[in-house]
Write a protein that holds these residues in place. Sequence first.
Motif, short mmCIF file in Angstrom:
data_model
loop_
_atom_site.label_atom_id
_atom_site.label_comp_id
_atom_site.label_asym_id
_atom_site.label_seq_id
_atom_site.Cartn_x
_atom_site.Cartn_y
_atom_site.Cartn_z
N ILE A 276 -2.45 32.03 -83.84
CA ILE A 276 -1.98 32.14 -82.45
C ILE A 276 -1.91 33.61 -82.04
N ASN A 277 -1.38 34.47 -82.91
CA ASN A 277 -1.33 35.90 -82.59
C ASN A 277 -2.72 36.48 -82.37
N SER A 278 -3.64 36.11 -83.23
CA SER A 278 -5.00 36.61 -83.09
C SER A 278 -5.59 36.18 -81.74
N GLY A 279 -5.40 34.91 -81.39
CA GLY A 279 -5.89 34.41 -80.10
C GLY A 279 -5.17 35.04 -78.91
N PHE A 280 -3.87 35.18 -79.04
CA PHE A 280 -3.09 35.74 -77.92
C PHE A 280 -3.40 37.23 -77.71
N ASN A 281 -3.72 37.95 -78.76
CA ASN A 281 -4.14 39.34 -78.60
C ASN A 281 -5.36 39.43 -77.69
N ALA A 282 -6.34 38.57 -77.96
CA ALA A 282 -7.55 38.53 -77.13
C ALA A 282 -7.20 38.07 -75.72
N LEU A 283 -6.43 37.01 -75.64
CA LEU A 283 -6.09 36.41 -74.35
C LEU A 283 -5.34 37.40 -73.47
N GLU A 284 -4.39 38.11 -74.05
CA GLU A 284 -3.62 39.09 -73.28
C GLU A 284 -4.55 40.15 -72.66
N GLN A 285 -5.50 40.62 -73.47
CA GLN A 285 -6.46 41.62 -72.99
C GLN A 285 -7.32 41.07 -71.86
N MET B 10 -18.21 15.92 -73.10
CA MET B 10 -17.37 15.35 -74.16
C MET B 10 -18.01 15.60 -75.53
N ILE B 11 -19.30 15.36 -75.62
CA ILE B 11 -20.00 15.57 -76.89
C ILE B 11 -20.02 17.06 -77.24
N SER B 12 -20.26 17.89 -76.23
CA SER B 12 -20.26 19.35 -76.47
C SER B 12 -18.90 19.80 -77.00
N ASP B 13 -17.82 19.32 -76.37
CA ASP B 13 -16.47 19.71 -76.79
C ASP B 13 -16.11 19.13 -78.16
N LEU B 14 -16.59 17.91 -78.41
CA LEU B 14 -16.34 17.32 -79.73
C LEU B 14 -16.84 18.28 -80.82
N ILE B 15 -18.01 18.84 -80.60
CA ILE B 15 -18.57 19.77 -81.58
C ILE B 15 -17.91 21.14 -81.48
N ALA B 16 -17.79 21.66 -80.25
CA ALA B 16 -17.34 23.05 -80.07
C ALA B 16 -15.85 23.25 -80.33
N SER B 17 -15.05 22.21 -80.10
CA SER B 17 -13.61 22.33 -80.37
C SER B 17 -13.21 21.51 -81.60
N GLY B 18 -13.92 20.41 -81.84
CA GLY B 18 -13.48 19.47 -82.86
C GLY B 18 -14.11 19.66 -84.23
N ILE B 19 -15.23 20.35 -84.30
CA ILE B 19 -15.89 20.54 -85.61
C ILE B 19 -16.06 22.03 -85.93
N GLN C 193 -17.53 33.06 -75.19
CA GLN C 193 -17.41 31.59 -75.32
C GLN C 193 -18.72 30.91 -74.90
N SER C 194 -19.38 30.33 -75.88
CA SER C 194 -20.73 29.79 -75.66
C SER C 194 -20.82 28.75 -74.54
N ASP D 185 -11.82 27.83 -72.87
CA ASP D 185 -12.47 27.65 -74.17
C ASP D 185 -11.84 28.54 -75.24
N LEU D 186 -11.44 29.74 -74.84
CA LEU D 186 -10.77 30.62 -75.81
C LEU D 186 -9.57 29.87 -76.42
N ILE D 187 -8.83 29.18 -75.58
CA ILE D 187 -7.66 28.43 -76.08
C ILE D 187 -8.09 27.13 -76.76
N ALA D 188 -8.97 26.37 -76.10
CA ALA D 188 -9.30 25.03 -76.57
C ALA D 188 -10.18 25.01 -77.81
N SER D 189 -11.01 26.04 -77.99
CA SER D 189 -11.85 26.11 -79.19
C SER D 189 -11.37 27.18 -80.15
N GLY D 190 -10.79 28.25 -79.60
CA GLY D 190 -10.48 29.42 -80.41
C GLY D 190 -9.07 29.47 -80.96
#
Lengths: 217, 217
Positions: free
Chosen positions: A136-145, B102-111, B72-73, A105-110
């Motif tokens: 990407i840098n902001s996300g990768f900083n978190a991800l690396e940690q 799918m609906i959760s991700d649509l909102i959490a990643s897509g909006i 990550q919620s 989720d960090l990658i897919a939403s963040g």
Amino acid sequence: MTESGKPILYSYFRSSCSWRVRIALALKSIDYETVPVNLVKDGGQQFSEEFQALNPMKQVPALKIDGITIGQSLAIIEYLEETRPTPRLLPLDPKKRCLVRMISDLIASGIQPLQNLSVLQQMGQENRLTWAQKVINSGFNALEQVLQNTAGKYCVGDEVSMADLCLVPQVANAERYKVDLTPYPTIRHINKSLLALEAFQVSHPCRQPDTPPELRA
Amino acid sequence: MTESGKPILYSYFRSSCSWRVRIALALKSIDYETVPVNLVKDGGQQFSEEFQALNPMKQVPALKIDGITIGQSLAIIEYLEETRPTPRLLPLDPKKRCLVRMISDLIASGIQPLQNLSVLQQMGQENRLTWAQKVINSGFNALEQVLQNTAGKYCVGDEVSMADLCLVPQVANAERYKVDLTPYPTIRHINKSLLALEAFQVSHPCRQPDTPPELRA
């Protein structure tokens, strides 16, 4: 499904979210057909009425399987995991499963949505690269940690998981946007190990049915 | 966990992602303590060294539970579902579970990420509202179409699911950004039904320990 009963993946060679699903299909040895959807040609084929009827989200990937059509890459992967559990992409232990989902989720939403084409187009040509690098840098900083605490050979321990399916395509995006990966040794190391696996190679953007000849490898 | 053994939720009253988790905790009757993290005060308390050590993503929500701290919620909600399964927030049927995700991700990643503060700040004061409305409308167009096929009383059938936990806070964001909801009758109808439930009321941004007095209701 096709008449032959194979699942159909609506995919674009360069889409990092499509790549995630292609890796899952490869790891689980699921035979499928690709229907390419070109996100830039004809003003974006994902906007066609035909495709929109199939996937109202107007995005790839979408997977037609078991009589349903699914959008959203992580929802697709979770479905494959529940219906085709071998080899597993989520560990058995709930806490480890949670770490896998958190990293995914960090990658897919963040990260990914913030450096997606639709956002970059709003940033103006001159700010585009700077913005992509920043998020990407902001996300990768978190991800690396995070990974420093969770990783073994791969993102969580020594088993390939859904988190790894998100990591490799995101690193490819980072490279495309010329992000300096020096500050992220754990990310680089895991990425390298994963790219050595066959499932990550056959699913690679440079080896898809819709990869333009000049980008093939 | 606190010394009393209660989970700790790091939360901001107005954060839509925090609200998702608060609804899950309420539905599952999990007693917890709130530690407020003010996302705007002091330049953003999520950027403090102390909080960053806890959650490298520098975001709320984060949940300290069972000896781990999770960010990550949706990962948090899936963990609660696996460890505290009653009442369930994912249906038993794999295809329905997939629709919920799918609906959760649509909102959490897509909006949500596209109308988040960090993106809006890049858009310039005069474009901010237009951009937020644009991405929410684009997402809600897709969501409305999806829900017309999946909804019963709630997002997927007649049972409250993770998708509903994403829907209500996103509709609240839409209202905050003055999105005209007339074109989305299914979204409006489901939202209204959900807001009548106690778990959605006690978790509401207007009733949190860190809600400013002038926004309390």
